[in-house]
Design an enzyme around this catalytic site. Structure first.
Site, PDB file in Angstrom:
ATOM      1  N   GLU A 146      94.298  41.300  25.511  1.00  7.39           N
ATOM      2  CA  GLU A 146      93.640  42.435  26.155  1.00  7.39           C
ATOM      3  C   GLU A 146      92.462  41.994  27.017  1.00  7.39           C
ATOM      4  OE1 GLU A 146      92.866  45.453  23.180  1.00  7.39           O
ATOM      5  OE2 GLU A 146      95.009  45.933  23.060  1.00  7.39           O
ATOM      6  N   GLU A 256     102.112  44.958  21.352  1.00  2.00           N
ATOM      7  CA  GLU A 256     101.596  46.059  20.534  1.00  2.00           C
ATOM      8  C   GLU A 256     102.217  47.350  21.055  1.00  2.00           C
ATOM      9  OE1 GLU A 256      97.403  46.415  19.654  1.00  2.00           O
ATOM     10  OE2 GLU A 256      97.059  44.319  20.172  1.00  2.00           O
TER      11      GLU A 256
END
Length: 886
Positions: A146, A256
């Site tokens: 991220e 994810e």
């Protein structure tokens, strides 16, 4: 009007990929989850913590790799930045060169050495895998997680050049380490953005191509509710970007996906799985809670919740070709979706579906006569929401169709769906001869909101409420505010016969164990003891539902079962304010026999369904080295089960039954014939992995498990053992609501060789051999802090025979030191008289309430010859409305 799901088995869409049930931190420490849960869920990919990392207490990739790669694991990814202890990493800021790292130990001093600090961490982590892993070629390194969020590079306009230079530096460092050890190319994944980022992705791929640092796996996340509608468009955009840049297709892993509301919910999970399987990408369930439970898709120490069964059904498609499925509302959030597959070698077609409250019409086409013949058998199994922590038993057949005529390859079925959160497995195979079915195991259920309530409140649970940051309730409602001495829920139910019934209560106990009273027809029958559930945040408290089970004797006829917050109507029971979601009543008078027919088994090494004709057609053929048939059997409680294997042989033969990785027995048959061979085997609460092999060859028609007597097992209360070192007996107060038997436990075991409890050998375990040791334990240790992940510690317990380790495993978190679960440790004893010691010389062991020691096999296995076709035994079918049209 029903929803129509069309499945064309003649229009294949590629080999089954099977990567959509990957996990992020689905593994904690060795044994968490159990090997049976790992293998049954068919996990092919997972992302875990960097070796020796400090982001979380467990989940180190090197620690869990053996269990992961044992059967289905293909690629183990490492979040290298999880070497850091804090979230966001390094306080959210890109590190500079303030430290010098010792590459031999991973420690550092606060001194600049002219090398970017993170690059030194990358080297240390890669070196650990290269030198300590048995499978370095199966690892995927993820340098950045991220980066577009709070991790170092959120401002693309200002930080693009820095990120791209850092990507190249980390990529080349990883390759340098692998080259140093002669390991060839190291697999690397990126960029790892929080969502699909077309501008960043274009810049990243352009740079990576120009500098020869393209990732082996392209990564981003799909987390929100709306992503169920938008993912396919993101994939189209990504593939178009590759074409525009002249880049060959790169494999994608969505590392994810999903929200809290999706985990453990089969009707939600099937929507995600269908998208990812359609696109042939890998994908990993998000890590919202604690490590080691496959992202809230297991229950207790070794059990399945409903989400696990969805994983298992998906994994059962291995070896198949997926086929075209047309849902009524593609790319639409929270609607009917499905996966279709055909396993031509085994002549087995499957549809997995769920996500709607409406009835479903299943339109099947392309059922080739050369594969299936003119008539087929159809079985529909259902799995319903059991809560994130609630035990889900083996899915039952809810509809069946025997000998349905297929015309022009077409067949239509009307399915009575139960709940949008449920999911269904539809199996189609060539028709087989059947005898009349025995009476099925009787069961019934009711939503808590449909009981007669006094001083309790029904709450609606919006599946899209709180942006998906919640756990879902069966039927969309649950019952709370159960906090008065007069609070009660009454269920009027009619049972078919005198007998023993299991009452399962699915609900949420917020962080502490609790208790209700069960009244039958107005009279107090027994306490109902609940273990604790997760309650660290408002997203879990009252919503993180588990289950408890009690047995009650009932006469045939109508009864009122009443759950009450008080025994006397005046005094609240300890921690009685418990959310109620659903009640399930099952007849277990006959041991709840549960059949696993060959058509539901998994196969390996060339084993498979045999359709050559004869009375054993459709059986599982196993013969020779490497061939095996697998069954994942449920035990609703730890104990002995009679495992009956119906099989056919063409000559004298052998058939070996293994349970949870250990050979239990070999059945020998002296001549050709049909046989039922039975062994009484100890099984652990939850999922048990049964394997069938044969050297000379056998055709296995079915495996049936039936609960049996525990006479061969010996139970010892921990407070009655010999204690050494710091080990001490502790009492649990009545107010705690603890489920500790007798109110006493042993604490402070381990953290030194001298701190253990000891049990002298006695009748029942006074011989060498294989045993199951079931430990009633508590472990609520936390270590460190995190924004949203409970930092749970898996505690190891070693069982020693004298000074030799006879068995050991890790025990997962139980949410409270007052809350005790069962965990079974396989143990092999070498002597008849050396005492057994329970502890851990390196770290603290779990607290222990009681220990049950049981020989793996009790008594002598039997084999008897049978005639006729295999009957459909009790526990396999129950029948609802079925409409078949050809």
């Amino acid at each position: 009007m029903p929803d129509v799901l069309s499945v064309d088995f003649a229009q294949t869409t590629g080999d089954f990929r099977g990567g959509a049930t990957g996990t992020l931190y689905g593994f904690g420490d060795d044994g968490v989850p159990t090997q049976a849960l790992i293998d049954g869920a068919h996990i092919t990919n997972s992302s875990q913590k960097a070796p020796y990392g400090t982001q979380h207490p467990s989940g180190d990739a090197l620690t869990i790799e053996d269990g992961f790669f044992a059967k289905h694991g293909q690629e183990l990814a490492i979040y290298i930045q999880d070497y850091y202890p804090d979230w966001s990493y390094n306080g959210g800021k890109r590190p500079g060169d303030a430290r010098t790292y010792d590459q031999t130990t991973g420690t550092f001093v606060e001194q600049s050495n002219g090398v970017w600090d993170y690059l030194e961490i990358v080297e240390f982590v890669t070196e650990a895998v290269a030198t300590q892993s048995d499978h370095p070629e199966k690892y995927l390194f993820i340098p950045f997680n991220e980066p577009d969020g709070g991790n170092w590079y959120p401002d693309w306009a200002a930080q693009q050049d820095q990120f791209l230079a850092d990507w190249q530096a980390t990529y080349e460092k990883i390759q340098e380490v692998y080259d140093r050890h002669g390991l060839g190319h190291a697999r690397i994944g990126g960029p790892g953005d929080t969502r699909w980022q077309p501008e960043r992705s274009a810049d990243y791929l352009t740079y990576a191509k120009a500098n020869d640092v393209l990732p082996d796996v392209f990564i981003w996340h799909e987390l929100g509710i709306d992503n169920l509608a938008t993912f396919r468009s993101h994939m189209r955009d990504y593939r178009q970007l590759e074409q525009d840049l002249g880049i060959d297709p790169i494999h994608v892993n969505i590392t994810e996906y999903g929200m809290l509301r999706d985990m453990g919910v089969p009707g939600q999970l099937v929507q995600w799985l269908s998208m990812f399987e359609d696109e042939k990408v890998d994908a990993q369930t998000a890590y919202w809670n604690y490590a080691g439970n496959l992202s809230d898709n297991t229950a207790r120490a070794g059990g399945a919740n409903a989400g696990w069964w969805m994983f298992k059904w998906y994994g059962d498609l291995e070896g198949s070709q997926t086929v075209q499925v047309d849902p009524p509302h593609p790319d639409t959030v929270d609607t009917l979706q499905g996966i279709g597959a055909i396993d031509a070698a085994n002549r087995r077609a499957t549809v997995l579906l769920g996500g709607t409250d409406d009835d479903v019409r299943l339109d099947l086409s392309g059922l080739d006569r050369r594969t299936f013949g003119q008539k087929v058998d159809v079985e529909v199994r259902e799995v319903t929401l059991s809560g994130a922590q609630g035990l889900s038993s083996t899915p039952r057949v809810v509809q069946r169709l025997d000998g349905a005529t297929v015309r022009s390859g077409e067949l239509a079925l009307d399915l009575d769906t139960y709940d949008r959160y449920a999911a269904y497995q539809v199996l189609v195979t060539p028709a087989q001869a059947h005898e009349a079915a025995a009476a099925p195991t009787w069961t019934t259920s009711i939503e808590a909101e449909d009981t007669a309530l006094t001083d309790a409140q029904v709450y609606a649970q919006d599946p899209q409420g709180d942006g998906g940051w919640k756990f879902l309730a069966s039927g969309g409602h649950d019952v709370g505010s159960f906090n008065k001495a007069t609070s009660r829920a009454d269920w009027t139910v009619t049972v078919p016969r005198d007998g023993t019934y299991r009452l399962q209560v699915i609900g949420a106990t917020p962080g502490v164990p609790g208790r209700h009273a069960l009244f039958v027809d107005g009279a107090l029958d027994q306490p109902v003891q609940y273990t604790a559930d997760l309650a660290l945040t408002s997203a879990q408290k009252w919503q993180y539902r588990g289950s408890t089970e009690v047995q009650v004797e009932l006469a045939a006829g109508e009864h009122v079962l009443s759950l009450r917050a008080s025994e006397d109507g005046r005094t609240l029971l300890p921690n009685a304010d418990i959310t109620l979601d659903k009640l399930v009543l099952t007849d277990v008078s006959d041991g709840e026999p549960t059949a696993y027919p060959a058509r539901t088994m998994r196969f390996a090494g060339g084993a498979g369904l045999d359709w050559d004709g004869g009375k054993a057609q459709g059986s599982a053929g196993v013969q020779g080295d490497g061939q095996r048939a697998e069954v994942y059997a449920t035990a609703m409680e730890s104990g002995y089960y009679d495992i009956a294997v119906r099989h056919t042989t063409s000559a004298s033969s052998d058939l070996t039954l293994s349970a949870n990785g250990r050979a239990a027995t070999t059945f020998d048959t002296p001549r050709p014939g049909s046989w039922v061979s039975t062994a009484r085997v100890h099984l652990a609460e939850g999922i048990n992995e049964l394997e069938l092999t044969s050297v000379t060859g056998a055709l296995v028609e079915s495996v049936t498990t039936t609960r049996a007597s525990d006479d061969a097992a010996v139970t010892v209360e921990a407070e009655d053992t010999d204690l050494h070192g710091t080990a001490v007996v502790a009492s649990k107060s009545a107010a705690s609501g603890s489920n500790a038997s007798g109110g006493k436990v042993v604490e402070w075991l381990g953290d030194g060789e001298e701190n253990y409890l000891e049990i002298a050998r006695a009748a029942g375990f006074d011989a060498a051999g294989d045993y199951d040791v079931t430990v009633r334990y508590a472990n609520a240790e936390l270590s460190g802090k995190h924004d949203y992940n409970p930092q749970v510690v898996d505690r190891e317990l070693q069982v020693r025979e004298g000074d030799s380790v006879a068995g050991a495993t890790h025990f997962r978190y139980t949410f409270s030191w007052d809350s005790f679960w069962d965990r079974t440790v396989p143990v092999t004893l070498a002597t008849a008289d050396r005492p057994l010691r329970f502890g851990n010389p390196e770290a603290f062991a779990p607290n222990i309430d009681a220990i049950t020691i049981a020989p793996l096999v009790a008594g002598e296995p039997t084999t008897r010859r049978v005639t006729g076709h295999a009957p459909l035994v009790a526990g396999e079918p129950t029948t609802r409305r079925v409409t078949g049209r050809g």
